[in-house]
Design a protein around this motif. Structure first.
Motif, PDB file in Angstrom:
ATOM      1  N   LEU A  31       4.774 -17.884  10.413  1.00  0.00           N
ATOM      2  CA  LEU A  31       4.265 -17.251   9.297  1.00  0.00           C
ATOM      3  C   LEU A  31       5.655 -16.646   8.587  1.00  0.00           C
ATOM      4  N   LEU A  32       6.477 -16.120   9.186  1.00  0.00           N
ATOM      5  CA  LEU A  32       7.898 -15.642   8.659  1.00  0.00           C
ATOM      6  C   LEU A  32       8.533 -16.593   7.826  1.00  0.00           C
ATOM      7  N   LEU A  33       8.538 -17.806   8.394  1.00  0.00           N
ATOM      8  CA  LEU A  33       9.185 -18.876   7.736  1.00  0.00           C
ATOM      9  C   LEU A  33       8.799 -19.413   6.400  1.00  0.00           C
ATOM     10  N   GLN A  34       7.436 -18.913   6.226  1.00  0.00           N
ATOM     11  CA  GLN A  34       6.941 -19.177   4.920  1.00  0.00           C
ATOM     12  C   GLN A  34       7.651 -18.600   3.875  1.00  0.00           C
ATOM     13  N   VAL A  35       8.340 -17.560   4.035  1.00  0.00           N
ATOM     14  CA  VAL A  35       8.953 -16.968   2.853  1.00  0.00           C
ATOM     15  C   VAL A  35      10.112 -17.975   2.436  1.00  0.00           C
ATOM     16  N   LEU A  36      10.690 -18.718   3.289  1.00  0.00           N
ATOM     17  CA  LEU A  36      11.852 -19.858   2.851  1.00  0.00           C
ATOM     18  C   LEU A  36      11.079 -20.868   2.029  1.00  0.00           C
ATOM     19  N   ASN A  37       9.849 -21.260   2.721  1.00  0.00           N
ATOM     20  CA  ASN A  37       9.170 -22.353   1.938  1.00  0.00           C
ATOM     21  C   ASN A  37       8.416 -21.903   0.675  1.00  0.00           C
ATOM     22  N   ALA A  38       8.214 -20.975   0.305  1.00  0.00           N
ATOM     23  CA  ALA A  38       7.736 -20.270  -0.761  1.00  0.00           C
ATOM     24  C   ALA A  38       8.912 -20.295  -1.900  1.00  0.00           C
ATOM     25  N   TRP A  39      10.026 -19.838  -1.388  1.00  0.00           N
ATOM     26  CA  TRP A  39      11.149 -19.964  -2.419  1.00  0.00           C
ATOM     27  C   TRP A  39      11.765 -21.397  -2.762  1.00  0.00           C
ATOM     28  N   PHE A  40      11.584 -22.329  -1.744  1.00  0.00           N
ATOM     29  CA  PHE A  40      11.892 -23.657  -2.079  1.00  0.00           C
ATOM     30  C   PHE A  40      11.074 -24.214  -2.987  1.00  0.00           C
ATOM     31  N   PHE A  41       9.697 -24.095  -2.816  1.00  0.00           N
ATOM     32  CA  PHE A  41       8.586 -24.673  -3.675  1.00  0.00           C
ATOM     33  C   PHE A  41       8.777 -24.125  -4.849  1.00  0.00           C
ATOM     34  N   ALA A  42       8.955 -22.749  -4.939  1.00  0.00           N
ATOM     35  CA  ALA A  42       9.000 -22.271  -6.301  1.00  0.00           C
ATOM     36  C   ALA A  42      10.275 -22.724  -7.222  1.00  0.00           C
ATOM     37  N   VAL A  43      11.177 -22.924  -6.550  1.00  0.00           N
ATOM     38  CA  VAL A  43      12.473 -23.491  -7.339  1.00  0.00           C
ATOM     39  C   VAL A  43      12.026 -25.005  -7.814  1.00  0.00           C
ATOM     40  N   VAL A  44      11.258 -25.872  -6.654  1.00  0.00           N
ATOM     41  CA  VAL A  44      11.072 -27.111  -7.058  1.00  0.00           C
ATOM     42  C   VAL A  44      10.096 -27.139  -8.149  1.00  0.00           C
ATOM     43  N   ALA A  45       9.208 -26.535  -8.145  1.00  0.00           N
ATOM     44  CA  ALA A  45       7.977 -26.487  -9.265  1.00  0.00           C
ATOM     45  C   ALA A  45       8.422 -25.732 -10.596  1.00  0.00           C
ATOM     46  N   GLY A  46       8.937 -24.427 -10.354  1.00  0.00           N
ATOM     47  CA  GLY A  46       9.209 -23.999 -11.579  1.00  0.00           C
ATOM     48  C   GLY A  46      10.598 -24.367 -12.436  1.00  0.00           C
ATOM     49  N   VAL A  47      11.799 -24.119 -11.463  1.00  0.00           N
ATOM     50  CA  VAL A  47      13.193 -24.222 -12.010  1.00  0.00           C
ATOM     51  C   VAL A  47      13.353 -25.973 -12.323  1.00  0.00           C
ATOM     52  N   GLY A  48      12.670 -26.459 -11.514  1.00  0.00           N
ATOM     53  CA  GLY A  48      12.699 -28.078 -11.493  1.00  0.00           C
ATOM     54  C   GLY A  48      12.182 -28.445 -12.758  1.00  0.00           C
ATOM     55  N   LEU A  49      11.048 -27.809 -13.240  1.00  0.00           N
ATOM     56  CA  LEU A  49      10.523 -28.231 -14.408  1.00  0.00           C
ATOM     57  C   LEU A  49      11.296 -28.091 -15.728  1.00  0.00           C
ATOM     58  N   ALA A  50      11.859 -26.642 -15.626  1.00  0.00           N
ATOM     59  CA  ALA A  50      12.830 -26.298 -16.748  1.00  0.00           C
ATOM     60  C   ALA A  50      14.233 -27.141 -16.567  1.00  0.00           C
ATOM     61  N   LEU A  51      14.474 -27.624 -15.443  1.00  0.00           N
ATOM     62  CA  LEU A  51      15.805 -28.325 -15.435  1.00  0.00           C
ATOM     63  C   LEU A  51      15.626 -29.748 -16.230  1.00  0.00           C
ATOM     64  N   PHE A  52      14.280 -30.303 -15.855  1.00  0.00           N
ATOM     65  CA  PHE A  52      14.029 -31.668 -16.401  1.00  0.00           C
ATOM     66  C   PHE A  52      14.082 -31.482 -17.958  1.00  0.00           C
ATOM     67  N   GLN A  53      13.516 -30.272 -18.421  1.00  0.00           N
ATOM     68  CA  GLN A  53      13.411 -30.100 -20.092  1.00  0.00           C
ATOM     69  C   GLN A  53      14.665 -29.957 -20.631  1.00  0.00           C
TER      70      GLN A  53
END
Length: 393
Positions: free
Chosen positions: A298-320
């Motif tokens: 469960l504690l490791l999900q903090v890392l996973n959340a940041w990873f996916f937030a960057v891929v999903a949010g910042v990644g979209l902004a990067l593509f744009q």
């Protein structure tokens, strides 16, 4: 229109578009079986054909919107197509008719979220607004599937289609609201001067590198979500409920992580944020391959959340940023998710065949994330403009 009501309208549209597909996508296989008597094999090929049509529509419709410089009218069309899709699926009991509706109506209707992301960028919005809009869509995906399940359990299978039509009508209303706001000229200046391409000019080679990197990143996420239940029960020997808790914790943390990423994007370059996400992803996958109990899981999900937030949010902004046309940029990004889902099959097959069992999938995903990180760094170097020689006459 004041900034706060305008932001509320955009957030409402994001929530409703997210709900629309959070209702349909998780329920589609169930509907094919219960309403149209599809066999498991038929479910497989119908979903494959539907996703293939969605892949094509996600490239063509946003490109058409780019040429017109108009994303809201196509967005309204997507809402109307969704209403028609729900009506046809509710009225028919024939599988061929349902498949035809999914291809002709459902595939282009599914481009709505992509167009919603393209519009604010075209109107001059910064990366923080794009990431914030993505966070609202993520919230809809947290709430949507449980609500759809509740509707099916209490009111029957077709209740999801009724809910889908209602949400699509609300989407049409929010789109009309966005159009009215635009007609009043509140966004006219921004529409005449789209957001500047911040950072160094980007070459076609850099764009290709970024696309390949994000296909790899999306594949790792799809792979570990798919095997989480098997990993928790067979490799860790825990009850299956822990897999659900872990995925739920990660999804819950994803929303504040997206909001944080949006705030940071005002001061930190998008490529730098992507690097932090990749590093968090590598740490998560390596640690998961070695994890031994539920607390660490469960504690490791903090890392996973940041990873996916960057891929999903910042990644979209990067593509744009790296692709000059907002619709095409959003469409390409959306399709990295589709292609990554296809790539996840071999990743799972190869990763789970070794001595680590399903932990090997996490280990292989760590390697893929390192590769993606290297491609992103290479893209950053490729995008730098050549030095200009100077001299005296």
């Amino acid at each position: 229109m004041p900034a706060r009501p305008a932001r509320l309208l955009t957030s409402s549209a994001a929530l409703l578009w997210g709900l629309q597909f959070a209702f349909l996508v998780p329920s589609l296989a169930l509907l094919l079986v219960t309403l149209y008597d599809a066999t498991p094999g038929e479910v497989g090929w119908v979903l494959a054909v539907y996703n293939g049509a969605g892949f094509v529509a996600t490239l063509l419709l946003p490109a058409w919107a780019d040429r017109r410089g108009d994303y809201l009218h196509p967005l309204g069309l997507c809402a109307l197509l969704t209403v028609a899709l729900a009506a046809v699926l509710a009225a028919t009991t024939a599988l061929p008719v349902a498949v035809a509706a999914l291809l002709v109506l459902g595939a282009p209707a599914g481009v709505g979220v992509t167009l919603l992301f393209a519009h604010p960028r075209h109107a001059g919005a910064g990366a923080d607004e794009v990431v914030r809009t993505r966070a609202v869509v993520s919230f809809a995906w947290v709430a949507g599937p449980p609500v759809a399940t509740l509707l099916v359990g209490s009111l029957g299978d077709r209740a999801v289609l009724v809910a889908l039509a209602v949400v699509a009508v609300l989407n049409l209303l929010t789109t009309l609201g966005l159009l009215a706001r635009e007609r009043r000229g509140r966004d006219a200046a921004a529409a005449r001067a789209p957001a500047a391409q911040d950072g160094a000019p980007v070459t076609r080679a850099a764009v290709v590198l970024v696309v390949v990197a994000f296909v790899a990143l999306q594949a790792t996420n799809s792979s570990v979500v798919a095997v989480m239940t098997l990993f928790v029960t067979r490799d860790l020997g825990l009850d299956v409920v822990w897999a659900g808790i872990a995925l739920g914790v990660s999804a819950g943390l994803e929303i504040p992580a997206l909001l944080l990423a949006g705030r940071l994007s005002r001061r930190v370059p998008d490529l730098s944020l992507v690097v932090t996400g990749c590093l968090a992803g590598v740490a998560y996958y390596v640690a998961m391959a070695l994890v031994g109990g539920p607390v660490a899981l469960l504690l490791l999900q903090v890392l996973n959340a940041w990873f996916f937030a960057v891929v999903a949010g910042v990644g979209l902004a990067l593509f744009q940023r790296v692709v000059p046309r907002p619709g095409l940029a959003s469409g390409l990004y959306a399709n990295t998710r589709r292609v990554g889902g296809v790539v996840s099959g071999p990743v799972i097959g190869v990763g789970a065949s070794g001595s680590l069992g399903y932990g090997g999938v996490f280990a292989l995903c760590a390697g893929l994330t390192v590769l993606a990180l290297a491609l992103v760094v290479l893209a950053a170097r490729t995008s730098r403009p050549p030095a200009v020689a100077t001299g005296t006459s």
